[in-house]
Design a protein around this motif. Structure first.
Motif, short mmCIF file in Angstrom:
data_model
loop_
_atom_site.label_atom_id
_atom_site.label_comp_id
_atom_site.label_asym_id
_atom_site.label_seq_id
_atom_site.Cartn_x
_atom_site.Cartn_y
_atom_site.Cartn_z
N GLN A 79 0.83 -1.21 0.00
CA GLN A 79 0.00 0.00 0.00
C GLN A 79 0.87 1.26 0.00
N ALA A 80 2.09 1.11 0.50
CA ALA A 80 3.01 2.24 0.59
C ALA A 80 4.40 1.69 0.81
N HIS A 81 5.40 2.55 0.65
CA HIS A 81 6.78 2.13 0.93
C HIS A 81 7.59 3.34 1.38
N LEU A 82 8.70 3.07 2.05
CA LEU A 82 9.63 4.10 2.47
C LEU A 82 10.75 4.23 1.45
N ASP A 83 11.16 5.45 1.18
CA ASP A 83 12.37 5.74 0.41
C ASP A 83 13.46 6.18 1.38
N ILE A 84 14.61 5.53 1.31
CA ILE A 84 15.72 5.79 2.23
C ILE A 84 16.94 6.19 1.40
N LEU A 85 17.51 7.35 1.70
CA LEU A 85 18.68 7.86 0.99
C LEU A 85 19.96 7.26 1.58
N VAL A 86 20.85 6.82 0.70
CA VAL A 86 22.15 6.31 1.13
C VAL A 86 23.24 6.95 0.27
N ASP A 87 24.45 7.01 0.81
CA ASP A 87 25.57 7.55 0.04
C ASP A 87 26.09 6.54 -0.97
N ASP A 88 26.00 5.26 -0.61
CA ASP A 88 26.53 4.21 -1.47
C ASP A 88 25.57 3.02 -1.43
N LEU A 89 25.10 2.59 -2.60
CA LEU A 89 24.11 1.52 -2.65
C LEU A 89 24.67 0.17 -2.20
N ASP A 90 25.91 -0.12 -2.54
CA ASP A 90 26.50 -1.39 -2.12
C ASP A 90 26.61 -1.48 -0.60
N THR A 91 27.07 -0.39 0.00
CA THR A 91 27.19 -0.35 1.47
C THR A 91 25.81 -0.42 2.12
N GLY A 92 24.87 0.31 1.54
CA GLY A 92 23.51 0.30 2.08
C GLY A 92 22.87 -1.07 1.98
N GLU A 93 23.08 -1.73 0.84
CA GLU A 93 22.51 -3.07 0.67
C GLU A 93 23.12 -4.05 1.68
N ALA A 94 24.42 -4.00 1.83
CA ALA A 94 25.07 -4.92 2.76
C ALA A 94 24.54 -4.74 4.18
N ARG A 95 24.34 -3.50 4.59
CA ARG A 95 23.84 -3.24 5.94
C ARG A 95 22.39 -3.68 6.08
N ALA A 96 21.56 -3.40 5.08
CA ALA A 96 20.15 -3.80 5.14
C ALA A 96 20.02 -5.32 5.23
N LEU A 97 20.81 -6.04 4.44
CA LEU A 97 20.75 -7.50 4.48
C LEU A 97 21.26 -8.03 5.82
N GLU A 98 22.28 -7.41 6.35
CA GLU A 98 22.82 -7.82 7.65
C GLU A 98 21.77 -7.69 8.75
N LEU A 99 20.94 -6.66 8.65
CA LEU A 99 19.93 -6.40 9.66
C LEU A 99 18.67 -7.26 9.49
N GLY A 100 18.55 -7.95 8.36
CA GLY A 100 17.42 -8.85 8.18
C GLY A 100 16.51 -8.55 7.01
N ALA A 101 16.88 -7.60 6.15
CA ALA A 101 16.09 -7.31 4.95
C ALA A 101 16.34 -8.37 3.89
N SER A 102 15.47 -8.40 2.88
CA SER A 102 15.61 -9.29 1.73
C SER A 102 15.59 -8.45 0.47
N ARG A 103 16.46 -8.77 -0.48
CA ARG A 103 16.50 -8.05 -1.76
C ARG A 103 15.34 -8.51 -2.63
N LEU A 104 14.68 -7.57 -3.29
CA LEU A 104 13.58 -7.86 -4.20
C LEU A 104 13.99 -7.50 -5.63
N ASP A 105 13.26 -8.03 -6.59
CA ASP A 105 13.52 -7.71 -7.99
C ASP A 105 13.16 -6.26 -8.27
#
Length: 237
Positions: free
Chosen positions: A190-216
């Motif tokens: 129904q909605a989503h959050l947009d989160i700004l990061v300086d570097d996408l690779d670093t941001g992805e690694a941290r999000a996955l470490e915390l328990g997120a899942s990558r989507l297509d």
């Protein structure tokens, strides 16, 4: 605490974003600051931003059940909730429920929102929090607090709150929680959050470490994830 990203905005899906943006601009007194064919952004009186994303297949939530759940809603502060509710209805909202100091309505796209009493608020409504449903509100609050460098400032039986950088996000405890399965149209976000990061690779690694899942999906500037409760969110550079 490692700060990975900064909360930019929450974006709500809608079939008619012009109508939805005009509704909130008129009701809350917020300004339209970005307008494209598939995206409109409003800015609140204290500088926070709310966006509306074109979704031709948007399926409206059916509050309060979990068959097609709300997932995310806005808590708006106003002095005089009854008068504000009447104005919202004149603008196309539907009244859903009354609480001790709040009134729950659905906007013209079907998204529930709460008008919360706060004495002394001027003509421009305040955004107290973006509120996200969760099966474990404290766990989800800690996930986003760690991702965004915010603090858990409240926890109780009804939910948990994180705050920082002038913004607040509430996580509401929901029994029988039914997560979205993006991009399945039968279980849409129904909605989503947009989160700004300086570097996408670093941001992805941290999000996955915390328990997120990558989507297509996504692209060079945006990557899409699901948080531990299944809510999609975007990391954007």
């Amino acid at each position: 605490m490692t700060v990975t990203g900064r909360l930019e905005l929450v974006a709500f899906d809608a079939r008619d974003i012009e109508k939805l943006a005009a509704f909130y601009a008129e009701l809350a007194g917020w300004d339209i600051v970005r307008k494209e064919s598939d995206w409109i952004t409003l800015r609140t009186g204290d500088g926070q931003e709310i966006a509306f994303q074109l979704a031709p297949d948007h399926v409206a939530p059916r509050w309060p059940g979990q068959e097609l759940p709300q997932q995310v809603h806005l808590d708006l502060q106003v002095d005089g909730i009854e008068a504000a509710a009447e104005r919202a209805i004149d603008l196309g909202a539907t009244r859903l429920s009354d609480g001790a100091s709040w009134i729950t309505l659905a906007d013209p796209a079907g998204h529930p929102f709460d008008l919360c009493q706060k004495d002394g608020v001027g003509p421009v409504m305040g955004l107290f929090a973006v509120t996200i449903d969760a099966p474990d509100s404290l766990a989800l609050a800690r996930f986003y607090a760690d991702l965004l460098g915010m603090d858990v400032t409240y926890e109780g039986p009804e939910g948990a709150l994180i705050a920082g950088d002038g913004k607040s996000v509430m996580f509401q405890q929901v029994s029988g929680y039914n997560p979205p399965r993006w991009p399945d149209p039968a279980r849409p976000q129904q909605a989503h959050l947009d989160i700004l990061v300086d570097d996408l690779d670093t941001g992805e690694a941290r999000a996955l470490e915390l328990g997120a899942s990558r989507l297509d999906g996504g692209g060079e500037q945006v990557r899409i994830f699901a948080d531990p409760a299944g809510h999609p969110f975007c990391l954007t550079r």
